[in-house]
Design a protein around this motif. Structure first.
Motif, PDB file in Angstrom:
ATOM      1  N   UNK A  25      40.145  24.893  29.610  1.00  0.00           N
ATOM      2  CA  UNK A  25      38.888  25.533  29.214  1.00  0.00           C
ATOM      3  C   UNK A  25      39.211  26.560  28.139  1.00  0.00           C
ATOM      4  N   UNK A  26      38.212  26.868  27.339  1.00  0.00           N
ATOM      5  CA  UNK A  26      38.381  27.838  26.266  1.00  0.00           C
ATOM      6  C   UNK A  26      37.485  29.044  26.507  1.00  0.00           C
ATOM      7  N   UNK A  27      38.045  30.219  26.328  1.00  0.00           N
ATOM      8  CA  UNK A  27      37.322  31.470  26.578  1.00  0.00           C
ATOM      9  C   UNK A  27      36.017  31.538  25.802  1.00  0.00           C
ATOM     10  N   UNK A  41      34.933  37.078  31.203  1.00  0.00           N
ATOM     11  CA  UNK A  41      35.691  35.820  31.261  1.00  0.00           C
ATOM     12  C   UNK A  41      37.175  36.125  31.454  1.00  0.00           C
ATOM     13  N   UNK A  42      37.676  37.105  30.759  1.00  0.00           N
ATOM     14  CA  UNK A  42      39.087  37.488  30.890  1.00  0.00           C
ATOM     15  C   UNK A  42      39.389  37.916  32.330  1.00  0.00           C
ATOM     16  N   UNK A  43      38.526  38.735  32.904  1.00  0.00           N
ATOM     17  CA  UNK A  43      38.718  39.187  34.288  1.00  0.00           C
ATOM     18  C   UNK A  43      38.673  38.018  35.268  1.00  0.00           C
ATOM     19  N   UNK A  44      37.750  37.081  35.042  1.00  0.00           N
ATOM     20  CA  UNK A  44      37.675  35.885  35.897  1.00  0.00           C
ATOM     21  C   UNK A  44      38.981  35.110  35.835  1.00  0.00           C
ATOM     22  N   UNK A  45      39.496  34.913  34.636  1.00  0.00           N
ATOM     23  CA  UNK A  45      40.718  34.126  34.482  1.00  0.00           C
ATOM     24  C   UNK A  45      41.936  34.858  35.046  1.00  0.00           C
ATOM     25  N   UNK A  46      41.983  36.169  34.912  1.00  0.00           N
ATOM     26  CA  UNK A  46      43.073  36.940  35.519  1.00  0.00           C
ATOM     27  C   UNK A  46      43.022  36.783  37.036  1.00  0.00           C
ATOM     28  N   UNK A  47      41.842  36.913  37.604  1.00  0.00           N
ATOM     29  CA  UNK A  47      41.670  36.768  39.055  1.00  0.00           C
ATOM     30  C   UNK A  47      42.107  35.380  39.525  1.00  0.00           C
ATOM     31  N   UNK A  48      41.655  34.347  38.812  1.00  0.00           N
ATOM     32  CA  UNK A  48      41.984  32.972  39.196  1.00  0.00           C
ATOM     33  C   UNK A  48      43.467  32.669  38.986  1.00  0.00           C
TER      34      UNK A  48
END
Length: 73
Positions: A25-27, A41-48
């Motif tokens: 996926x792309x930010x 989006x950055x926080x979601x990806x860090x969490x995941x």
């Protein structure tokens, strides 16, 4: 559960679904799809990523399985 927390969970589940379908996926695309900021989006990806569910890359993220396949080669 708060509405914001529910939105976060739904967005993160959708990100994982898109990863399962496409492998990456792309930010920028996620930001537009969900109409949210880069930070969200950055926080979601860090969490995941911390949960071991994806691997962040420069422009977005890749599925963990795809990351493992690349490392094995």
């Amino acid at each position: 559960m708060s509405n914001r927390k529910m939105q976060n969970i739904q967005r993160q589940q959708t990100i994982l679904l898109l990863l399962a379908l496409d492998g990456k996926v792309f930010s920028k695309t996620l930001k537009q799809r969900f109409n949210v900021s880069d930070n969200i989006i950055c926080n979601d990806m860090i969490y995941l990523e911390k949960a071991g569910l994806l691997k962040r890359i420069e422009a977005g993220a890749i599925a963990v399985e795809e990351c493992l396949e690349t490392e094995e080669k």
